[in-house]
Design an enzyme around this catalytic site. Structure first.
Site: not given
Ligand SMILES: *Cc1c(COP(=O)(O)O)cnc(C)c1O
Length: 383
Positions: A191, A193-196
């Site tokens: 998604f 806003n995740k780290n990937l």
């Protein structure tokens, strides 16, 4: 564009991502082709896992994990009360019942093995752990517990992509292993806003060949061949062997994922450095507590949570941040407080409830600046 001077999270996107999208557009192949295959292979390599399947989002990954494990109506899945709601909603989607366990403590807001153990009964089929904020759960204990009680273990690893486990015991065989290989099936979200981040996307990983076969099939209608195989002339027709779904990822997002995967390790290292700066700065701020005091059991540093003294104190802090146009958030309202779960008579878990009333999530992303961290700390200190 937002009017925040410091947003909660921000994309680390550049010319590489633009070139990747152009590459796909010019290839004239939009879904489940070479980019998805390469993304899965590269993700599996990074994780050290046998099988990785790209899916539409993290929620689909959770649904497929439950379905592949054969979880059915009448079954129970024990999981954290402090989590994003997807793991619980997907439990209901497969007809099973979510049973909420508590977190270890305010300092260690990840699922408590002792709380889980008390809830195990003959209907229990699986345990879902969630590596809160990227910080690993006590995986040595969960593996031992699930093995001895014959339960499936699932990682909701949506916060932990690229993280490496560091057990409390230096002798643990799990030390240095990545999120995604510490359970029967693990679920990731890509998604925005995740780290990937790729927008919408996810991955489901497993070392078990039996589960891999079902996951592959269920992701794409239970069909035995893919459009790509037929395009390549590897197949002409297909059979349908399971009642499957369409939870596929497209080529554009897979191409973005491959570029973001290249930046993951340096991005997570940068997050770690910023968390260290936050911790040093916040150590002297009265009435604030920073979870994972001892650094936790390894982390992908997805979130920067802090705890106010109580709900009223949190309100003051959030309002000061808002006035400085610093975005903050709350991970998470505990699940038993939600209307739909209350209808089922779900009980609150006391530590999770208390945590959810006190937590504030501060800005954290790889290109956040040291001056900005200092500004957030100063704003909190001014309250
Ligand atoms: C983001 C997230 C999900 C859901 O992932 P989506 O890709 O948004 O469907 C599930 N669990 C956790 C812990 C998450 O952070």
């Amino acid at each position: 564009m937002s009017n925040w001077t410091i947003p909660l999270s921000d994309l680390d996107y550049g010319p590489e991502e633009e070139a990747a999208v152009l590459r796909v557009l010019r290839s004239r192949w939009l879904s489940m082709g070479p980019e998805v295959q390469a993304f899965e292979r590269e993700f599996a390599e990074m994780t050290g896992v046998r099988h990785a399947f790209a899916v539409a989002n993290g929620t689909a990954a959770l649904f497929l994990a439950y379905a592949a494990l054969g979880i059915q109506p009448g079954d129970e899945i024990i999981q954290p009360a402090l989590n994003f709601v997807a793991a619980a909603n997907m439990t209901v989607a497969v007809g099973a019942k979510p049973i909420f366990a508590d977190i270890c403590s305010l300092d260690e807001p990840s699922l408590d093995p002792a709380s889980v153990e008390r809830l195990i009964n003959p209907r229990t089929r699986a345990v879902v752990v969630m590596h809160y904020g990227g910080y690993f759960c006590r995986m040595d204990e969960f593996q031992a517990l699930c093995r001895s009680r014959g339960l499936a273990l699932i990682e909701d690893a949506c916060h932990a992509v690229g993280g490496r486990y560091a057990s409390a015991s230096p002798a643990s065989a799990l030390n240095g292993r990545a999120a995604g290989v510490l359970s029967d099936v693990a679920c990731f979200s890509f998604f925005a806003n995740k780290n990937l981040p790729v927008g919408e996307g996810g991955m489901v990983t497993t070392d078990r060949d039996d589960l891999a076969e079902i996951l592959r099939s269920l992701r794409s209608h239970g069909m035995t061949t893919l459009t790509w195989d037929r395009h390549k002339g590897h197949a002409y027709s297909y059979d349908v062997t399971l009642h499957g779904y369409n939870y596929r990822l497209d080529e554009l997002r897979a191409a973005l994922g491959r570029e973001q995967l290249k930046k993951l390790e340096s991005g997570n290292a940068r997050r770690k450095a910023l968390v260290t700066q936050y911790r040093q700065g916040l150590a002297n701020v009265a009435r604030l507590q920073v979870p994972f005091k001892d650094g936790g059991r390894g982390s992908a540093y997805h979130l920067m949570p802090v705890l106010a003294a109580d709900a009223a104190h949190r309100k003051e802090l959030v309002s000061a941040l808002g006035q400085a146009r610093i975005q903050s958030s709350l991970h998470y309202p505990d699940i038993p407080r939600f209307t739909i779960f209350q209808k089922d008579g779900v009980q609150a878990m006391p530590i999770s409830r208390s945590f959810s009333e006190r937590v504030i999530t501060l800005p954290l992303f790889p290109h956040l600046q040291e001056e900005q961290v200092a500004q957030v700390v100063a704003t909190l200190a001014s309250v």
